[in-house]
Design an enzyme around this catalytic site. Sequence first.
Site, PDB file in Angstrom:
ATOM      1  N   TYR A 146       0.824  -1.215   0.000  1.00  0.00           N
ATOM      2  CA  TYR A 146       0.000   0.000   0.000  1.00  0.00           C
ATOM      3  C   TYR A 146       0.855   1.261   0.000  1.00  0.00           C
ATOM      4  O   TYR A 146       0.410   2.323  -0.406  1.00  0.00           O
ATOM      5  CB  TYR A 146      -0.956   0.027   1.210  1.00  0.00           C
ATOM      6  N   LYS A 196       2.728 -15.829   3.910  1.00  0.00           N
ATOM      7  CA  LYS A 196       2.635 -16.527   2.619  1.00  0.00           C
ATOM      8  C   LYS A 196       4.062 -16.890   2.220  1.00  0.00           C
ATOM      9  O   LYS A 196       4.559 -16.520   1.153  1.00  0.00           O
ATOM     10  CB  LYS A 196       1.944 -15.593   1.597  1.00  0.00           C
ATOM     11  N   ASP A 228      -3.904 -17.819   3.101  1.00  0.00           N
ATOM     12  CA  ASP A 228      -5.089 -18.384   2.440  1.00  0.00           C
ATOM     13  C   ASP A 228      -5.753 -19.429   3.351  1.00  0.00           C
ATOM     14  O   ASP A 228      -6.983 -19.466   3.482  1.00  0.00           O
ATOM     15  CB  ASP A 228      -4.750 -18.953   1.048  1.00  0.00           C
ATOM     16  N   ASP A 252      -5.715  -6.077   5.844  1.00  0.00           N
ATOM     17  CA  ASP A 252      -6.875  -5.379   5.286  1.00  0.00           C
ATOM     18  C   ASP A 252      -7.951  -6.397   4.901  1.00  0.00           C
ATOM     19  O   ASP A 252      -9.124  -6.268   5.250  1.00  0.00           O
ATOM     20  CB  ASP A 252      -6.427  -4.563   4.058  1.00  0.00           C
ATOM     21  N   ASP A 256     -11.562  -7.593   7.105  1.00  0.00           N
ATOM     22  CA  ASP A 256     -12.919  -7.491   6.545  1.00  0.00           C
ATOM     23  C   ASP A 256     -13.621  -8.849   6.599  1.00  0.00           C
ATOM     24  O   ASP A 256     -14.822  -8.937   6.862  1.00  0.00           O
ATOM     25  CB  ASP A 256     -12.885  -7.007   5.088  1.00  0.00           C
TER      26      ASP A 256
HETATM   27  C1  IPM Z   1      -9.244  -0.046   5.964  1.00  0.00           C
HETATM   28  C2  IPM Z   1      -9.694   0.536   4.663  1.00  0.00           C
HETATM   29  C3  IPM Z   1      -8.540   1.313   4.055  1.00  0.00           C
HETATM   30  C4  IPM Z   1      -7.379   0.365   3.861  1.00  0.00           C
HETATM   31  C5  IPM Z   1      -8.893   2.016   2.756  1.00  0.00           C
HETATM   32  C6  IPM Z   1     -10.071   2.937   2.929  1.00  0.00           C
HETATM   33  C7  IPM Z   1      -7.717   2.741   2.174  1.00  0.00           C
HETATM   34  O1  IPM Z   1     -10.157  -0.438   3.810  1.00  0.00           O
HETATM   35  O2  IPM Z   1      -8.891   0.714   6.867  1.00  0.00           O
HETATM   36  O3  IPM Z   1      -9.235  -1.269   6.077  1.00  0.00           O
HETATM   37  O4  IPM Z   1      -7.316  -0.328   2.851  1.00  0.00           O
HETATM   38  O5  IPM Z   1      -6.532   0.316   4.712  1.00  0.00           O
HETATM   39 MN    MN Z   2     -10.154  -2.403   4.635  1.00  0.00          MN
END
Ligand code: IPM
Ligand code: MN
Length: 364
Positions: A146, A196, A228, A252, A256
Amino acid sequence: MMNYRLCIMPGDGIGPEIMKEGIKALKVIEARNDVNFELMEMPFGAGAWFEFGTCCPDETWNSCDQADAIVKGTVGLSHEESRKIPIDEQPERSALLPMRRRYDTFANFRPVYLPRAFSHFSPLKPEIIGDGIDIMIIRELVGGIYFGRKEVGTNDQGLRYAREVLEYDERLIQRTVKVAFETAMKRRRKLHNIHKSNVLKSSILWTDIIMEMAGDFPEVEVQHMLVDAAATALCLDPAQFDVMVMENMFGDILSDQAGGILGSLGLMPSACLGPEKAYYEPSHGSAPDIAGRNIANPYSMIGSFAMMLDMSFGMREEASNLWNAMESVFAGGYTTGDLSRAGDSIRIVSTEEFGDRVAEALAS
Ligand code: IPM
Ligand code: MN
């Protein structure tokens, strides 16, 4: 009397609605402690771009610089609205990532917590949830792909290409791993290294460093798991995890997914700690589809305030009171429209009423 300055950035979408409820809870805590929170509310996000031509105006940066802690709502608009903003000026690239970099907030704590009181939100079967889920994901937040060098262009075969670099040096890994071990020591003393190594050299370096540092934390049981495989394990047996540590992009994605096993990203608060400054934010986006309807659950925002009380101001007990207050509202059968499903035997209340109930439970 302690005086703490907070930079409050409600942001876009549901950000302002859920921020209001976080502040409501904070006021209860302020009223009964020898502490004053001085709130500086600042523009940040896509809304700021349309108003000021930048997602993070200078006055916001100044306020963040001066603040003892930063609390951020959510940023971003719908796909169509976002496209009106030039790519490099969109809030994620021009404000959020720069903020992470500015304050070097490398240690991102993402609790994945599912007690019985709200296990009905989870899509997982009760026998998989067992006694509940309680994981701390520690995501490295200022390195990796990133933040690596980026290049786009046309190559010598005339084909468009993009190149992004995933790079970590040992110092960046060590500091995150240290936080992870220390966190494991305060919890159930189990640390999963998510990697990984069968493909990525950066994962081999992470794993080497974790093994080197494990000697300093002999009481922590370390396990290594491919990223994975970890995605599957989170669905099939989440109870095995205590602390999970990983690089930026893995964190990230898996965080989620962790929101998914809880039943909603709305149950995912977070803390982002740097050497001198910390900021707190929900892990999710601005949910433009439900914004302004008073139906978004403020848990992730209120939980971010709870993390702030604990991690920035050492108010551990009040932080835990706040978690308990939220849990008791869920346990009382209340929830918001965004979290409910057809057939759930629960009482649906508005964002605001949910916040009122949390504040009430906290005060009692
Ligand atoms: C998070 C978000 C951010 C990230 C985005 C909005 C840049 O998805 O904080 O997880 O990818 O870190
Ligand atoms: Mn995120």
